[in-house]
Design an enzyme around this catalytic site. Sequence first.
Site, mmCIF file in Angstrom:
data_model
loop_
_atom_site.group_PDB
_atom_site.id
_atom_site.type_symbol
_atom_site.label_atom_id
_atom_site.label_comp_id
_atom_site.label_asym_id
_atom_site.label_seq_id
_atom_site.Cartn_x
_atom_site.Cartn_y
_atom_site.Cartn_z
ATOM 1 N N ASP A 1 62.240 61.653 87.575
ATOM 2 C CA ASP A 1 62.420 61.622 86.115
ATOM 3 C C ASP A 1 62.190 60.241 85.512
ATOM 4 O O ASP A 1 62.678 59.959 84.429
ATOM 5 C CB ASP A 1 63.846 62.094 85.785
ATOM 6 C CG ASP A 1 64.017 62.451 84.308
ATOM 7 O OD1 ASP A 1 63.100 63.086 83.742
ATOM 8 O OD2 ASP A 1 65.051 62.075 83.722
ATOM 9 N N TRP B 1 76.760 46.702 81.669
ATOM 10 C CA TRP B 1 75.745 46.415 80.656
ATOM 11 C C TRP B 1 75.113 45.064 80.965
ATOM 12 O O TRP B 1 75.806 44.086 81.242
ATOM 13 C CB TRP B 1 76.431 46.377 79.288
ATOM 14 C CG TRP B 1 75.526 46.486 78.098
ATOM 15 C CD1 TRP B 1 74.891 45.458 77.473
ATOM 16 C CD2 TRP B 1 75.184 47.675 77.381
ATOM 17 N NE1 TRP B 1 74.164 45.932 76.396
ATOM 18 C CE2 TRP B 1 74.326 47.295 76.323
ATOM 19 C CE3 TRP B 1 75.518 49.016 77.527
ATOM 20 C CZ2 TRP B 1 73.807 48.215 75.421
ATOM 21 C CZ3 TRP B 1 74.998 49.929 76.637
ATOM 22 C CH2 TRP B 1 74.150 49.537 75.596
#
Length: 409
Positions: free
Chosen positions: A289, A224
């Site tokens: 994508d 993160w």
Amino acid sequence: MKLKQRVVVLALLLVILVLTKLLLLDRLETSAAQRQDQLSFQRMMSGLRLTMDSRLEHTLQSPWEIASQWVVPREVYPEDTPEMGAVLHAMATKKIIRADVGYKGTQLKALLVLDGGQKVVFKPKRYSRDYVVEGEPYAGYDRHNAEVAAFHLDRILGFRRAPLVVGRYVNLITEIKPVATEQLLSTFLKQGNNTCFYGKCYYCRETEPACAEREVMEGSVTLWLPDVWPLQKHRHPWGRTYREGKLARWEYDESYCDAVKKTPPYDAGPRLLDIIDTAIFDYLIGNADRHHYESFQDDEGASMLILLDNAKSFGNPSMDERSILAPLYQCCIVRVSTWNRLSHLKHGTLRSALRSATSHDPIYPFLSDAHLEALERRLQGIIGTVQQCIDQFGPDVVMVEDRMTLSHV
């Protein structure tokens, strides 16, 4: 010779001298830039193979503090990272102290907190390495191995814009269930002797869980980014409509890039070149994508395009989706440093570099031989596309210098 003629001759000589000096300076600068890129490539190659151990030599004793200090507006990690292996080792081995569902997004994932308070995103294995995802280039589940391979490709290309990723084996019974939230626990189930979970996301279904082999699940963990660097989401200018029969403007308007160049933040700064770097990156991994992307907040177009969420990659090695390269072949510009790096990676170097970069990982190997061959083939396709642009517009138009001095102080 008359005075007037002498003045004209002297003026011409002066112009020739000035032009010669400018040309020489330009060549010297170009040569220096090329040497810089060559040295950067050599450093990257010499530091590719990582050692996975827990030793830290930095004054900051926590691997999470070290990784947090690496982040700056134009890099997630610096070029020189002697403690990269230690940080990845911590991600792959530190005790899980909390587990929750991954709320955001369309695909199954879990949010884990590791000892020391570091958050990571866990994506479970859904396919075997040689499984071919048929259909549209963005079809299928997320591929955990693609996340790991894409991170190391980011290292090899010298972009350094992808968060750190490592493979990890997790015991769902002994490591996850005792620290899981009720929300996550409610999605656990058994299929035969295998423990499974289906989490919470847009496409998460009880009928389509991810299953461990008995209790042990293979997956990837993504570090993160530090909370002091909040993210801002942007719609990708070359995003797809995802609606059958409805084309996005870039799919039918050959002058589309001209319109993009007039729109902030693509009218100034590094963002458009980041988009083109990302198109090259995505074409290599087969990722069609990227409908949105993230940068750091309030950056006014100056921070990097962060290469988050690369899991819809390496699905079908026989499919080369050329439309991914639309930003490159429609704008016909590319960073000189990117071009130099691609040139260094020709003739099998890319394949061997990726193998070397990933050999330390707990879930190595990530890619089948077919995917490694696809990388080499797609690299040639990128080089050919740039060459077509050069043939049409000339190198002075196509090759763009965009070097930034980065500080990790």
